[in-house]
Scaffold this active site. Structure first.
Site, PDB file in Angstrom:
ATOM      1  N   LYS A   3       0.866  -1.182   0.000  1.00 20.66           N
ATOM      2  CA  LYS A   3       0.000   0.000   0.000  1.00 20.66           C
ATOM      3  C   LYS A   3       0.897   1.225   0.000  1.00 20.66           C
ATOM      4  O   LYS A   3       2.043   1.159   0.444  1.00 20.66           O
ATOM      5  CB  LYS A   3      -0.862   0.004   1.270  1.00 20.66           C
ATOM      6  CG  LYS A   3      -2.134   0.773   1.138  1.00 20.66           C
ATOM      7  CD  LYS A   3      -3.247  -0.068   0.515  1.00 20.66           C
ATOM      8  CE  LYS A   3      -4.502   0.756   0.330  1.00 20.66           C
ATOM      9  NZ  LYS A   3      -5.606  -0.028  -0.203  1.00 20.66           N
ATOM     10  N   ASN A  27     -19.935   4.829  -3.813  1.00 17.67           N
ATOM     11  CA  ASN A  27     -19.703   4.001  -5.009  1.00 17.67           C
ATOM     12  C   ASN A  27     -20.127   2.560  -4.810  1.00 17.67           C
ATOM     13  O   ASN A  27     -20.765   1.966  -5.666  1.00 17.67           O
ATOM     14  CB  ASN A  27     -18.215   4.032  -5.374  1.00 17.67           C
ATOM     15  CG  ASN A  27     -17.833   5.358  -5.968  1.00 17.67           C
ATOM     16  OD1 ASN A  27     -18.567   5.905  -6.774  1.00 17.67           O
ATOM     17  ND2 ASN A  27     -16.702   5.893  -5.545  1.00 17.67           N
TER      18      ASN A  27
END
Ligand code: NAD
Length: 361
Positions: A97, A199
């Site tokens: 990440k 979303n």
């Protein structure tokens, strides 16, 4: 373990020491690197947790972190999570990440993105960047002019947006939980409370509506709630009440740490199945859920649809193949539920153990 404390090539590297090995979230990361680029203002961290299964893939989060330690804690926790997620999703990739410290609306510039891309490139493919909160497909395209280690660029079914696949994977996982807990196949009349109609949450609402479920929805952003009311006949709910409604499923699709010592005793749903990352405030909250008789779908298992979709994005993308892979989320969750029931452990503990068995094998 290789720890690098330096910077994007071509910028102005500066050494920025910080405790790593003793950090509570360190968890045997293979590599953690920091970049500072004076010209663009880039301050970023890349964490690669584990590459046993393949190159570390993970999104780049841009956020105005209040402190360097907050950014480091976030990137370590998220990168570790990606290893577990990829392992249980059956993907040949590791976990990593990155975070950029800054306000995406104010601080994001092409120069900053290029400096980030040089930083990514310095990993020579061990870390592959993708979009996350605060970054998007356009940013990935900018970075791709500097490094080839960028994912999520090639359109899949939805122009590279992983949210539809995340929503579908969550729907499949929720259905598996209902089947396991109630022995029923259809979702007609199932009562679901969705926290966050963004979303993923709004698409999940659409899938549940199509399947005949009844919906209760909340969001910080009222127009998002109104859209679910208008399109799916959902009932709008105040934010502070959503987790405590008398429904069958509570679906956190907004923020982390929503399952905590205060909320869990108030949850009336028998199933928690949502897409949000890091839903448990503390690891022991999984026990609290179990004691309250709540079947918890471990977040990184049920929300793996996006990362599965990204894996297949590129030339030759085949929606049917992705769909088949997404169905495996339901099968994996069922195995987790069974092992948790048979062994008296929490679903979170079983998921962690199954993932570790895969990526440490
Ligand atoms: P999003 O930003 O589009 O939607 C989140 C929604 O939650 C927003 O509409 C926001 O207004 C709302 N919200 C924020 N705080 C809230 C609160 N306290 N109460 C109610 N609503 C609140 O994000 P998304 O892409 O839909 O992702 C949702 C969650 O799923 C996040 O935790 C994300 O990390 C996780 N997730 C997303 C994906 C993906 O593919 N998008 C993949 C895996 C995990």
């Amino acid at each position: 373990m290789r720890a690098i404390y330096n910077a994007a090539r071509g910028g102005s590297p500066r050494i920025q020491p910080m405790p790593i090995f003793s950090h509570p979230e360190f968890d045997a990361h293979e590599r953690v690197a920091f970049a500072f680029d004076a010209a663009s203002g880039l301050r970023a961290i890349i964490a690669v947790h584990n590459t046993r299964l393949g190159r570390a893939l993970g999104g780049c989060r841009m956020w105005p972190y209040a402190s360097d330690d907050e950014a480091l804690t976030d990137v370590l926790r998220l990168s570790r999570g990606m290893t577990y997620k990829a392992a249980l999703a059956g993907l040949p990739q590791g976990g990593g990440k990155s975070v950029i410290i800054g306000d995406p609306r104010r601080d994001k510039t092409p120069a900053l993105l290029m400096a980030m891309a040089r930083f990514v490139d310095s990993f020579q493919g061990d870390y592959v960047i993708a979009e996350d909160s605060g970054t998007g497909v356009e940013d990935m395209r900018t970075m791709a002019s500097v490094t080839s280690h960028v994912s999520g660029l090639h359109a899949g079914a939805h122009n590279g947006d992983p949210s539809p696949a995340t929503a579908l994977g969550t729907f499949i996982g929720l259905r598996a939980a209902v089947r396991f807990a109630h022995g029923r196949e259809d979702l007609k009349g199932l009562r679901v409370a969705i926290q966050g109609a963004g979303n993923v949450g709004s698409r999940l609402a659409g899938l549940l509506h199509q399947a005949g479920a009844r919906l209760w929805v909340t969001d910080l952003h009222l127009p998002a709630v109104q859209r679910c009311v208008d399109r799916f006949g959902a009932t709008a709910v105040p934010m502070e009440r959503i987790h405590a409604l008398d429904v069958d499923v509570f679906s956190p699709c907004a923020l982390g740490a929503v399952l905590n010592a205060q909320t869990i005793p108030e949850i009336r749903a028998r199933i928690v199945a949502g897409a949000a990352n890091n839903q448990l405030a503390r690891p022991q909250d999984a026990q609290l859920l179990q004691q309250c008789g709540i079947l918890y779908c471990p977040d990184y298992v049920i929300n793996a649809g996006g990362v599965i979709d990204i894996h297949y994005q590129g030339p030759g993308y085949d929606e049917a193949i992705v769909r088949r892979h997404l169905e495996r989320i339901g099968q994996t969750l069922t195995r987790i539920f069974e092992r948790a029931r048979d062994g008296g452990q929490t679903t979170a503990e079983i998921a962690d153990r199954m993932a570790t068995e895969i990526f440490r094998a």
